[in-house]
Scaffold this active site. Structure first.
Site, PDB file in Angstrom:
ATOM      1  N   LYS A 137      -6.074  24.980  -1.080  1.00 22.92           N
ATOM      2  CA  LYS A 137      -7.309  24.541  -0.433  1.00 22.92           C
ATOM      3  C   LYS A 137      -7.123  23.684   0.828  1.00 22.92           C
ATOM      4  O   LYS A 137      -7.923  23.798   1.774  1.00 22.92           O
ATOM      5  CB  LYS A 137      -8.188  23.792  -1.443  1.00 22.92           C
ATOM      6  CG  LYS A 137      -8.843  24.676  -2.486  1.00 22.92           C
ATOM      7  CD  LYS A 137      -9.904  25.574  -1.881  1.00 22.92           C
ATOM      8  CE  LYS A 137     -10.705  26.296  -2.952  1.00 22.92           C
ATOM      9  NZ  LYS A 137     -11.777  27.127  -2.374  1.00 22.92           N
ATOM     10  N   SER A 186      -2.363  30.200  -7.106  1.00 23.38           N
ATOM     11  CA  SER A 186      -3.247  29.533  -6.147  1.00 23.38           C
ATOM     12  C   SER A 186      -3.444  28.048  -6.400  1.00 23.38           C
ATOM     13  O   SER A 186      -3.869  27.326  -5.497  1.00 23.38           O
ATOM     14  CB  SER A 186      -4.612  30.230  -6.115  1.00 23.38           C
ATOM     15  OG  SER A 186      -5.186  30.245  -7.410  1.00 23.38           O
TER      16      SER A 186
END
Length: 407
Positions: free
Chosen positions: A58, A308
């Site tokens: 992110k 991720s």
């Protein structure tokens, strides 16, 4: 290609993002997975974004977005809504750029994620019970104060930042044939797909969603973003109700397919990453691993699976590990009624021992269920060696005359 042109996101924008991020972002490693290579028949590599700053991909998008703000926008600060990874990414990026940040989180957000977001420098507020509630509060705050709202995936600068993961994979794995990407709103998937379409168009890109929050398959069939009927999944990091309007045309044009995986598969994938690769990932971060294990995907050459994120509450981790072990046949929990007389429990445990199962827990109750006066109920939790051994233990108990209720 018309939709791609409308979004105005291609190799120049992603390479520009890479230049912005180069001084501050980690170039995360790619690590081989022997177990998945054996299962798929081709080399499988993990792209370890769980080892990125703040524990997920992110910050790439957040930093690229915030770094491009004008001076007057920076002075007003930024605001975001998130229950975890985006919150931390925005807080880390804003603090690094000397900009004030405010983050709205649902009341039930995990305490470690709240603490981490504050530690990265954000002013944290709680609003409502869901991300949608926090989103409304963040947008109202932006309207009232002039703070710039930083969307987690629906902005070109954010998608370009996430796309730098794709550029790195292309450089680190020159012979990669496919990249498997966890996806929620679509920022990471769209960015990786756009980067590879521009630099390595022969590489297949496959998105992965959780069964319980699968907005992308229906949206792609419809030709436009559609809201999922529900977002119930252990993978809260990809539990997004509707694809973003910016990522959608990029995914439409450049992603080969989007598959879904069950929560059981996600839990087993998380355990596999911990046990076999010594990597801690959150359920959403394990989605690509789950797809490679269960979705029946076939590849012509090396595959990259993006991990991720690795931000998971230790209490949730304990629960998911237990669920993953049960789903993989490593735990067996049963209830058995036995006669209420001396030696009956020893007889039951002897059958378990002869089956080479290891007893983890025993609860002996005279008041549970619909028991006869001369019966007791035993709740047994056992450790087994896998699905085949689990079946053998159950067969041994039944062959010994016990009526077994599997929990």
């Amino acid at each position: 290609m018309g939709a791609f042109d409308q979004v105005r996101l291609g190799e120049p924008e992603i390479r520009a993002a890479a230049e912005v991020l180069a001084p501050v972002m980690r170039r995360t490693p790619v690590l081989p997975s022997r177990v998945l290579s054996e299962r798929t028949g081709v080399p499988v590599w993990f792209k370890c974004e769980n080892l990125q700053h703040t524990g997920s991909f992110k910050p790439r998008g957040a930093y690229n977005r915030i770094a491009r703000l004008a001076a007057d926008e920076r002075a007003r600060g930024v605001v975001a809504a998130s229950a975890g990874n985006h919150a931390q990414g925005v807080a880390w990026a804003a603090t690094g750029l000397g900009i004030a940040s405010t983050v709205f989180m649902p009341v039930g957000a995990a305490l470690p994620k709240v603490a981490a977001t504050r530690a990265y420098g954000a002013d944290v507020h709680f609003a409502g019970q869901t991300i949608d509630d926090a989103l409304v509060a963040a947008q109202e705050f932006a309207a009232d104060t002039g703070a710039v709202f930083i969307h987690p995936y629906d902005h070109e600068d954010v998608v370009a930042g996430q796309g730098t993961v794709g550029l790195e994979i292309a450089e680190q794995l020159p012979d990669v044939s496919a990249v498997v990407v966890p996806t929620g709103g679509g920022g990471l998937l769209a960015g990786v797909a756009a980067a590879l379409a521009a630099t390595r168009p022969e590489v297949r890109v496959i998105g992965v969603q959780a069964d319980g929050a699968a907005a992308w398959p229906g949206s792609l069939r419809a030709g436009h973003p559609e809201r999922a009927r529900n977002t119930s999944t252990v993978a809260d990091g990809i539990a997004v109700g509707m694809p973003g309007s910016v990522p959608f045309p990029l995914v439409q044009d450049h992603v080969d397919r989007v598959v879904t995986v069950s929560d059981d598969a996600l839990a087993r994938a998380l355990v596999l990453c911990m046990e076999r690769s010594k990597l801690i990932v959150e359920p959403a971060g394990a989605a690509a691993v789950a797809a490679l294990s269960t979705a029946g995907l076939e590849f012509d050459g090396p595959v990259a699976a993006i991990l991720s994120g690795g931000n998971i509450d230790p209490l949730v981790l304990t629960h998911v590990i237990g669920h993953g072990l049960r789903a993989g046949g490593r735990y067996l929990a049963v209830r058995v009624s036995i006669p209420d007389r001396p030696g009956a429990l020893v007889g039951l445990l002897s059958v378990v021992g002869d089956s080479d199962a290891s007893v983890v827990d025993v609860v002996h109750s005279r008041t549970a269920g619909q028991l006869a006066l001369d019966e007791v109920q035993v709740a047994l939790t056992m450790e087994t060696r896998g699905a085949q051994h689990r079946s053998e233990v159950l067969d041994a108990l039944r062959d010994a005359g016990y009526v077994v209720e599997i929990e």
